[in-house]
Scaffold this active site. Structure first.
Site, PDB file in Angstrom:
ATOM      1  N   ASP A  17     -53.673   0.453 -35.213  1.00  0.00           N
ATOM      2  CA  ASP A  17     -53.996   1.791 -35.611  1.00  0.00           C
ATOM      3  C   ASP A  17     -55.442   2.137 -34.744  1.00  0.00           C
ATOM      4  O   ASP A  17     -56.126   1.161 -34.440  1.00  0.00           O
ATOM      5  CB  ASP A  17     -54.566   1.872 -37.090  1.00  0.00           C
ATOM      6  N   GLY A  18     -55.520   3.412 -34.767  1.00  0.00           N
ATOM      7  CA  GLY A  18     -56.928   3.940 -34.156  1.00  0.00           C
ATOM      8  C   GLY A  18     -56.824   4.595 -32.694  1.00  0.00           C
ATOM      9  O   GLY A  18     -57.813   4.849 -31.962  1.00  0.00           O
ATOM     10  N   ARG A  21     -58.179   8.068 -32.635  1.00  0.00           N
ATOM     11  CA  ARG A  21     -59.579   8.294 -32.681  1.00  0.00           C
ATOM     12  C   ARG A  21     -60.447   7.776 -31.428  1.00  0.00           C
ATOM     13  O   ARG A  21     -61.276   8.343 -31.109  1.00  0.00           O
ATOM     14  CB  ARG A  21     -60.139   7.593 -34.074  1.00  0.00           C
ATOM     15  N   HIS A  34     -52.718   6.535 -26.938  1.00  0.00           N
ATOM     16  CA  HIS A  34     -51.292   5.637 -27.272  1.00  0.00           C
ATOM     17  C   HIS A  34     -51.127   4.979 -25.974  1.00  0.00           C
ATOM     18  O   HIS A  34     -50.849   3.950 -25.666  1.00  0.00           O
ATOM     19  CB  HIS A  34     -50.262   6.577 -27.536  1.00  0.00           C
ATOM     20  N   TRP A  66     -42.936  10.664 -38.125  1.00  0.00           N
ATOM     21  CA  TRP A  66     -41.911  11.802 -37.427  1.00  0.00           C
ATOM     22  C   TRP A  66     -42.879  12.861 -37.907  1.00  0.00           C
ATOM     23  O   TRP A  66     -42.453  14.072 -37.500  1.00  0.00           O
ATOM     24  CB  TRP A  66     -40.564  11.623 -38.178  1.00  0.00           C
ATOM     25  N   ARG A  68     -45.637  14.027 -37.390  1.00  0.00           N
ATOM     26  CA  ARG A  68     -46.768  14.417 -36.551  1.00  0.00           C
ATOM     27  C   ARG A  68     -46.164  15.420 -35.723  1.00  0.00           C
ATOM     28  O   ARG A  68     -44.863  15.847 -35.439  1.00  0.00           O
ATOM     29  CB  ARG A  68     -47.091  13.168 -35.520  1.00  0.00           C
ATOM     30  N   LEU A 128     -42.373 -16.830 -27.499  1.00  0.00           N
ATOM     31  CA  LEU A 128     -42.810 -15.758 -28.567  1.00  0.00           C
ATOM     32  C   LEU A 128     -41.863 -15.048 -28.965  1.00  0.00           C
ATOM     33  O   LEU A 128     -41.047 -14.392 -28.026  1.00  0.00           O
ATOM     34  CB  LEU A 128     -44.109 -15.384 -27.981  1.00  0.00           C
TER      35      LEU A 128
HETATM   36  C1  IPE Z   1     -49.554   3.140 -39.426  1.00  0.00           C
HETATM   37  O1  IPE Z   1     -50.576   3.855 -38.924  1.00  0.00           O
HETATM   38  C2  IPE Z   1     -48.555   3.267 -38.540  1.00  0.00           C
HETATM   39  C3  IPE Z   1     -48.631   2.528 -37.191  1.00  0.00           C
HETATM   40  C4  IPE Z   1     -49.824   1.956 -36.605  1.00  0.00           C
HETATM   41  C5  IPE Z   1     -47.563   2.524 -36.172  1.00  0.00           C
HETATM   42  P1  IPE Z   1     -50.665   5.378 -39.422  1.00  0.00           P
HETATM   43  O2  IPE Z   1     -52.003   6.123 -38.762  1.00  0.00           O
HETATM   44  O3  IPE Z   1     -49.532   6.218 -39.237  1.00  0.00           O
HETATM   45  O4  IPE Z   1     -51.021   5.204 -41.072  1.00  0.00           O
HETATM   46  P2  IPE Z   1     -51.834   6.284 -42.127  1.00  0.00           P
HETATM   47  O5  IPE Z   1     -51.305   7.516 -41.937  1.00  0.00           O
HETATM   48  O6  IPE Z   1     -53.311   6.121 -41.786  1.00  0.00           O
HETATM   49  O7  IPE Z   1     -51.722   5.696 -43.322  1.00  0.00           O
HETATM   50  C1  IPE Z   2     -51.889   4.340 -34.290  1.00  0.00           C
HETATM   51  O1  IPE Z   2     -52.796   5.127 -33.716  1.00  0.00           O
HETATM   52  C2  IPE Z   2     -50.528   4.664 -33.470  1.00  0.00           C
HETATM   53  C3  IPE Z   2     -49.423   5.014 -34.108  1.00  0.00           C
HETATM   54  C4  IPE Z   2     -49.564   5.559 -35.568  1.00  0.00           C
HETATM   55  C5  IPE Z   2     -48.341   5.518 -33.424  1.00  0.00           C
HETATM   56  P1  IPE Z   2     -53.062   6.513 -34.577  1.00  0.00           P
HETATM   57  O2  IPE Z   2     -52.221   7.393 -33.732  1.00  0.00           O
HETATM   58  O3  IPE Z   2     -52.610   6.516 -35.993  1.00  0.00           O
HETATM   59  O4  IPE Z   2     -54.359   6.768 -34.409  1.00  0.00           O
HETATM   60  P2  IPE Z   2     -55.679   7.264 -35.496  1.00  0.00           P
HETATM   61  O5  IPE Z   2     -55.455   6.741 -36.555  1.00  0.00           O
HETATM   62  O6  IPE Z   2     -55.071   8.969 -35.385  1.00  0.00           O
HETATM   63  O7  IPE Z   2     -56.735   7.413 -34.831  1.00  0.00           O
HETATM   64 MG    MG Z   3     -53.769   5.930 -37.537  1.00  0.00          MG
END
Ligand code: IPE
Ligand code: IPE
Ligand code: MG
Length: 244
Positions: A17-18, A21, A34, A66, A68, A128
């Site tokens: 995640d992140g 940001r 990404h 989906w 987004r 792995l």
């Molecule tokens: C979880 O992250 C899904 C993935 C990393 C693929 P999200 O960014 O979608 O989760 P929320 O919305 O913060 O809960």
């Molecule tokens: C995780 O990063 C990847 C996916 C959910 C596909 P995010 O896209 O959720 O990044 P943040 O949480 O908005 O920073």
């Molecule tokens: Mg996220």
């Protein structure tokens, strides 16, 4: 020289995640985040092979993602396709076995075909196992399992935790020992909700594209110091004389 890590987890699962940001903090579009996240994945796969982790499950796209904007969803689909095109040969050479968890059906038929080909090509590799959770949701997985159990006419008294495990997308894969979530959110977000019942958690505020080999090693070191009790007592307590 590879520094030895004691009690290496057999199965590590990561909520990557992140990315958004990370990009925002650099004034870049979310898709650049990404892409950077995908580059980082390469590093972590290599680190897993080096450290002796046997299973790595990565959360790449959830059933909720989906929701987004169309542009971002399309971009993420392209990235998946791109990664398979660019990285498959190298992953195969490294002995990585690719698997998919989630529902493939909703993806573009061309991408489905690529994923299936990658799984077929790497099926005998054993250094792995890389489980890619793409269009994955824990609730969806459990619903899918219940549907199959009912269709197979399983008698209610035969429904055990072991049996349910065999009907999940992760059938045959041991439960994750360690679940890592980058970027600081303290939630499960529908990831491995059955399998993670007794997983150890590690959350770091570092955004996924910056979560490098050293950060990963730190997570594994922290894991090695955990006392996994599974509702019982720790080894030290068990060895103490018991007084009634
Ligand atoms: C979880 O992250 C899904 C993935 C990393 C693929 P999200 O960014 O979608 O989760 P929320 O919305 O913060 O809960
Ligand atoms: C995780 O990063 C990847 C996916 C959910 C596909 P995010 O896209 O959720 O990044 P943040 O949480 O908005 O920073
Ligand atoms: Mg996220």
């Amino acid at each position: 020289m590879v520094k030895k890590i004691s009690s290496v987890p057999t199965h590590v699962a990561i909520i990557m995640d992140g990315n958004g940001r990370w990009a925002l903090s650099r004034g870049l579009p979310r898709l650049a985040g990404h892409r950077a996240g995908t580059e980082n994945l390469r590093r972590i796969i290599t680190a897993c092979v080096e450290f002796g982790v046997k299973y790595l499950t990565i959360y790449a796209f959830s059933t909720e993602n989906w929701g987004r904007p169309r542009e971002e969803v399309d971009g993420l689909m392209h990235i998946l396709e791109d990664v398979i095109d660019r990285e498959l040969a190298e992953l195969h050479k490294e002995g990585v076995q690719l698997r998919h968890i989630g529902r493939l059906e909703r993806l573009d038929p061309k991408i489905q075909e690529k994923v299936l080909e990658a799984i077929e090509l790497t099926k005998d590799n054993d250094r792995l196992v890389l489980n890619v959770a793409f269009n994955y949701g824990g609730r969806d997985e459990i619903i899918c399992a219940i549907q199959k159990i009912i269709r197979d006419d399983v008698a209610p008294e035969n429904v055990t935790a072991d049996l349910v495990g065999r009907y999940l997308f992760t059938a045959g894969v041991p439960d994750p020992d360690l679940i890592i979530r980058t970027s600081g959110e303290l939630r499960v977000s529908n990831f491995l909700i059955w399998q993670g019942a007794y997983s150890e958690w590690y959350v770091t505020s570092t955004y996924w594209p910056d979560f490098d080999k050293d950060a990963f090693r730190k997570a594994l070191d922290t894991y090695a110091r955990r006392d996994r009790r599974y509702g019982g007592l720790s080894k030290i307590d068990e060895d103490k004389p018991q007084h009634a």
